[in-house]
Design a protein around this motif. Sequence first.
Motif, PDB file in Angstrom:
ATOM      1  N   ALA B   1       0.846  -1.196   0.000  1.00  0.00           N
ATOM      2  CA  ALA B   1       0.000   0.000   0.000  1.00  0.00           C
ATOM      3  C   ALA B   1       0.880   1.244   0.000  1.00  0.00           C
ATOM      4  O   ALA B   1       1.979   1.239   0.526  1.00  0.00           O
ATOM      5  N   GLN B   2       0.378   2.265  -0.625  1.00  0.00           N
ATOM      6  CA  GLN B   2       1.136   3.504  -0.724  1.00  0.00           C
ATOM      7  C   GLN B   2       0.616   4.516   0.282  1.00  0.00           C
ATOM      8  O   GLN B   2      -0.550   4.462   0.685  1.00  0.00           O
ATOM      9  N   VAL B  29       6.398  -0.113  -5.013  1.00  0.00           N
ATOM     10  CA  VAL B  29       6.974  -0.094  -6.354  1.00  0.00           C
ATOM     11  C   VAL B  29       7.395   1.344  -6.660  1.00  0.00           C
ATOM     12  O   VAL B  29       6.984   2.264  -5.964  1.00  0.00           O
ATOM     13  N   PRO B  30       8.235   1.526  -7.672  1.00  0.00           N
ATOM     14  CA  PRO B  30       8.615   2.907  -8.014  1.00  0.00           C
ATOM     15  C   PRO B  30       7.377   3.758  -8.223  1.00  0.00           C
ATOM     16  O   PRO B  30       6.486   3.397  -8.996  1.00  0.00           O
ATOM     17  N   PRO B  31       7.320   4.893  -7.555  1.00  0.00           N
ATOM     18  CA  PRO B  31       6.096   5.689  -7.582  1.00  0.00           C
ATOM     19  C   PRO B  31       6.109   6.775  -8.638  1.00  0.00           C
ATOM     20  O   PRO B  31       7.153   7.161  -9.163  1.00  0.00           O
ATOM     21  N   VAL B  93       0.671  10.412  -4.408  1.00  0.00           N
ATOM     22  CA  VAL B  93       1.450   9.311  -4.977  1.00  0.00           C
ATOM     23  C   VAL B  93       0.539   8.369  -5.751  1.00  0.00           C
ATOM     24  O   VAL B  93      -0.629   8.196  -5.411  1.00  0.00           O
ATOM     25  N   SER B  94       1.094   7.819  -6.802  1.00  0.00           N
ATOM     26  CA  SER B  94       0.393   6.811  -7.575  1.00  0.00           C
ATOM     27  C   SER B  94       1.378   5.701  -7.892  1.00  0.00           C
ATOM     28  O   SER B  94       2.540   5.969  -8.177  1.00  0.00           O
ATOM     29  N   GLU B  95       0.910   4.464  -7.840  1.00  0.00           N
ATOM     30  CA  GLU B  95       1.789   3.342  -8.153  1.00  0.00           C
ATOM     31  C   GLU B  95       1.593   2.843  -9.567  1.00  0.00           C
ATOM     32  O   GLU B  95       2.172   1.863  -9.955  1.00  0.00           O
ATOM     33  N   THR B  96       0.769   3.533 -10.354  1.00  0.00           N
ATOM     34  CA  THR B  96       0.544   3.107 -11.726  1.00  0.00           C
ATOM     35  C   THR B  96       1.826   3.179 -12.527  1.00  0.00           C
ATOM     36  O   THR B  96       2.570   4.143 -12.426  1.00  0.00           O
ATOM     37  N   SER B  97       2.061   2.170 -13.346  1.00  0.00           N
ATOM     38  CA  SER B  97       3.198   2.243 -14.249  1.00  0.00           C
ATOM     39  C   SER B  97       2.707   1.863 -15.635  1.00  0.00           C
ATOM     40  O   SER B  97       1.933   0.939 -15.795  1.00  0.00           O
TER      41      SER B  97
END
Lengths: 114, 116
Positions: B1-2, B29-31, B93-97
């Motif tokens: 979780a972010q 993960v890279p944010p 922050v978003s964890e979307t890649s």
Amino acid sequence: AAGVIQSPRHLIKEKRETATLKCYPIPRHDTVYWYQQGPGQDPQFLISFYEKMQSDKGSIPDRFSAQQFSDYHSELNMSSLELGDSALYFCASSLREEAYNEQFFGPGTRLTVL
Amino acid sequence: AQSVTQLGSHVSVSEGALVLLRCNYSSSVPPYLFWYVQYPNQGLQLLLKYTSAATLVKGINGFEAEFKKSETSFHLTKPSAHMSDAAEYFCAVSETSGGGADGLTFGKGTHLIIQP
């Protein structure tokens, strides 16, 4: 440049009533997001849609539902309203093919539940 | 979780002074990281974003932010404050890649006060 349009801008409802908020994304944007911001609070993510399908779900109450239509506009339906639902509701939009999830926010709908 | 932590719910600086708003993040993960500004009774306006292309990011209105992975920070700065900078600032922050529709996770916000 065209921005995200939300309607109505202000809405006053009584407890236990229903409300429908509308969001029109930036032209060409295919993804919409809904956020709730209580007084003095940070925005909380509710739900998102891509190509009319629910994409991600946050802290949306079961009393709320939303959908995205073929023209990409979205509606947030809120039933059995409670005093605690009084908040600023933001819609945001993005274009999925553009990476980084950059979201453009509308001016918000201020909902007051009496 | 972010998650995002913004240190200081209120920051007060004199007009012309350096502005520093702190943001620390947590992500598995890279944010992707964002700073938004909100003026009273208005929506959120994007100031700048970090997307892994460059660690020092320049945004609008003279703001910039530096991504420091070792410190998990993304602090916002402006060399010289202007009265018009008074507003609420949110780090997100978003964890979307590679594209997606994930919701943003916001910090609690920092209210920037500019003293004349």
